[in-house]
Design an enzyme around this catalytic site. Structure first.
Site, PDB file in Angstrom:
ATOM      1  CG  ASP A 285      56.988  48.084   6.231  1.00 11.33           C
ATOM      2  OD1 ASP A 285      57.748  47.701   6.069  1.00 11.33           O
ATOM      3  OD2 ASP A 285      55.868  48.197   5.702  1.00 11.33           O
ATOM      4  CB  SER A 286      61.759  46.047   8.711  1.00 11.16           C
ATOM      5  OG  SER A 286      62.581  46.983   8.273  1.00 11.16           O
TER       6      SER A 286
ATOM      7  CG  ASP B  96      58.689  50.093   3.352  1.00 13.40           C
ATOM      8  OD1 ASP B  96      58.256  50.260   2.183  1.00 13.40           O
ATOM      9  OD2 ASP B  96      59.091  49.129   3.876  1.00 13.40           O
TER      10      ASP B  96
ATOM     11  CE  LYS C 159      60.412  48.435   0.711  1.00 18.79           C
ATOM     12  NZ  LYS C 159      59.219  47.957   0.830  1.00 18.79           N
TER      13      LYS C 159
ATOM     14  CD  GLU D 239      55.049  45.401   1.654  1.00 20.16           C
ATOM     15  OE1 GLU D 239      54.239  44.688   1.929  1.00 20.16           O
ATOM     16  OE2 GLU D 239      55.839  45.496   2.557  1.00 20.16           O
TER      17      GLU D 239
ATOM     18  CD  GLU E  59      60.819  40.723   1.884  1.00 19.27           C
ATOM     19  OE1 GLU E  59      60.443  41.707   1.876  1.00 19.27           O
ATOM     20  OE2 GLU E  59      60.644  39.890   2.955  1.00 19.27           O
TER      21      GLU E  59
HETATM   22  O1  KIV Z   1      60.913  46.899   5.615  1.00 21.42           O
HETATM   23  C1  KIV Z   1      61.628  46.438   5.121  1.00 21.42           C
HETATM   24  O2  KIV Z   1      62.627  46.490   5.663  1.00 21.42           O
HETATM   25  C2  KIV Z   1      61.517  45.974   3.690  1.00 21.42           C
HETATM   26  C3  KIV Z   1      62.750  45.337   3.130  1.00 21.42           C
HETATM   27  C4  KIV Z   1      63.029  43.811   3.710  1.00 21.42           C
HETATM   28  C5  KIV Z   1      62.913  45.276   1.556  1.00 21.42           C
HETATM   29  O3  KIV Z   1      60.769  46.171   3.151  1.00 21.42           O
END
Ligand code: KIV
Length: 304
Positions: free
Chosen positions: A59-60, A98, A128, A130, A197
């Site tokens: 989600d970056s 994510d 994934k 969080e 992280e």
């Molecule tokens: O969103 C992302 O790119 C991440 C990584 C930094 C692990 O969660």
């Protein structure tokens, strides 16, 4: 006859896909796992060609691709589009989608529904999410639906405000112990892997030793079982100030800017396109076209 309730089978892996069980074996062999983010089909293809084991459609993307100043605004629809593109480009690596903020926090049911969308509509191999604590039941529920889940603790950007900003986590004995307990709880809840992280390296090492699932570090030191970096950070494509844990392996942004400036100059100076970039036509067809065009223009003038 009694029918034992069974877990649904996970989505069928495509031929050539890295088996997810291989990751724990890599950890056992002490073979580092390579994960990188990607957000489009060329990115997926290039990461695959470079030998990445896992691709994270992070989600970056909200920051790197969509210009937001945090990951929070990323939506399910945006993440689905990006994940679909990556899975079209990548064959061997496992593609992890994510789960964006708001797609799993409300309830187990909503988390499962959204995880299923990533698998069914975008071809993701895993998701994934969080956090730990209240998120443990989400991990269990998604896993029970047959979808592998990667955990993510330490600096969790979706809750950066609660953490007091984008800063390293687990730097006091008490907080380090809390991270250690979260990591064990996420493994017990069924995570196949865990992102750590911005965690002090000695803490990440202890967590990695305590788990049988692989840890993937970002700013968590060498003793994690694998590493992940964000595409734009690694390649020098992100304009913001890089975090301490970023290593730039190329300055692709500079290469792109120089190429675009050269193109712009060529256009302005009429150096582009050259003869070899244009299409020819047979001489007789061209002569006929010119004759017909003159006739055509004559008729138009006569009609005025
Ligand atoms: O969103 C992302 O790119 C991440 C990584 C930094 C692990 O969660």
């Amino acid at each position: 006859m009694s029918i034992r309730p069974q877990k649904p089978a996970p989505a069928t892996p495509a031929p050539g896909k890295l088996p997810i069980t291989e990751l724990a074996e890599m950890k056992a062999r002490r073979q580092p796992i390579v994960m990188v983010t990607a957000y489009d089909a060329p990115g997926g293809r290039l990461a695959d060609e470079a030998g990445a084991d896992l691709i994270l459609v992070g989600d970056s993307a909200a920051m790197t691709m969509l210009g937001h100043d945090s990951t929070v605004p990323a939506t399910m629809e945006e993440m689905l589009v990006l994940t679909r593109a990556v899975t079209r480009g990548a064959s061997r690596p496992l593609v992890v989608a994510d789960m964006p903020f708001g797609s799993f926090q409300v309830s187990d049911e909503e988390a499962v529904r959204n995880a299923i969308r990533f698998v069914k509509e975008a071809g993701a191999d895993a998701v994934k999410l969080e956090g730990a604590g209240a998120m443990l039941t989400r991990v269990r529920a998604i896993g029970d639906a047959g979808i592998p889940v990667q955990g993510h603790i330490g600096l969790t950007p979706q809750s950066a405000t609660m953490l007091g900003g984008f800063k390293a986590q687990g730097r006091s004995a008490e907080k380090a112990l809390a991270l250690y307990d979260d990591a064990r709880a996420l493994e017990a809840a069924g995570c196949f892997s865990l992102v750590l992280e911005a965690v002090p390296a000695p803490v990440a090492r202890r967590i990695s030793e305590a788990l049988t699932i692989p840890t993937i570090g970002i700013g968590a030191g060498l003793d994690c079982d694998g590493q992940v970096l964000v595409w734009h950070d690694l390649l020098g494509l992100y304009a913001g100030r890089p975090a301490r844990f970023v290593k730039r392996y190329a300055e692709v942004g500079e290469i792109i800017t120089a190429a675009l400036a050269e193109y712009a100059a060529d256009v302005r100076e009429r150096r582009f396109p050259e003869e070899r970039h244009t299409y020819a036509m047979p001489d007789d067809e061209l002569a006929e076209f010119e004759a017909k065009l003159s006739e055509h223009q004559e008729q138009r003038r006569a009609r005025r």
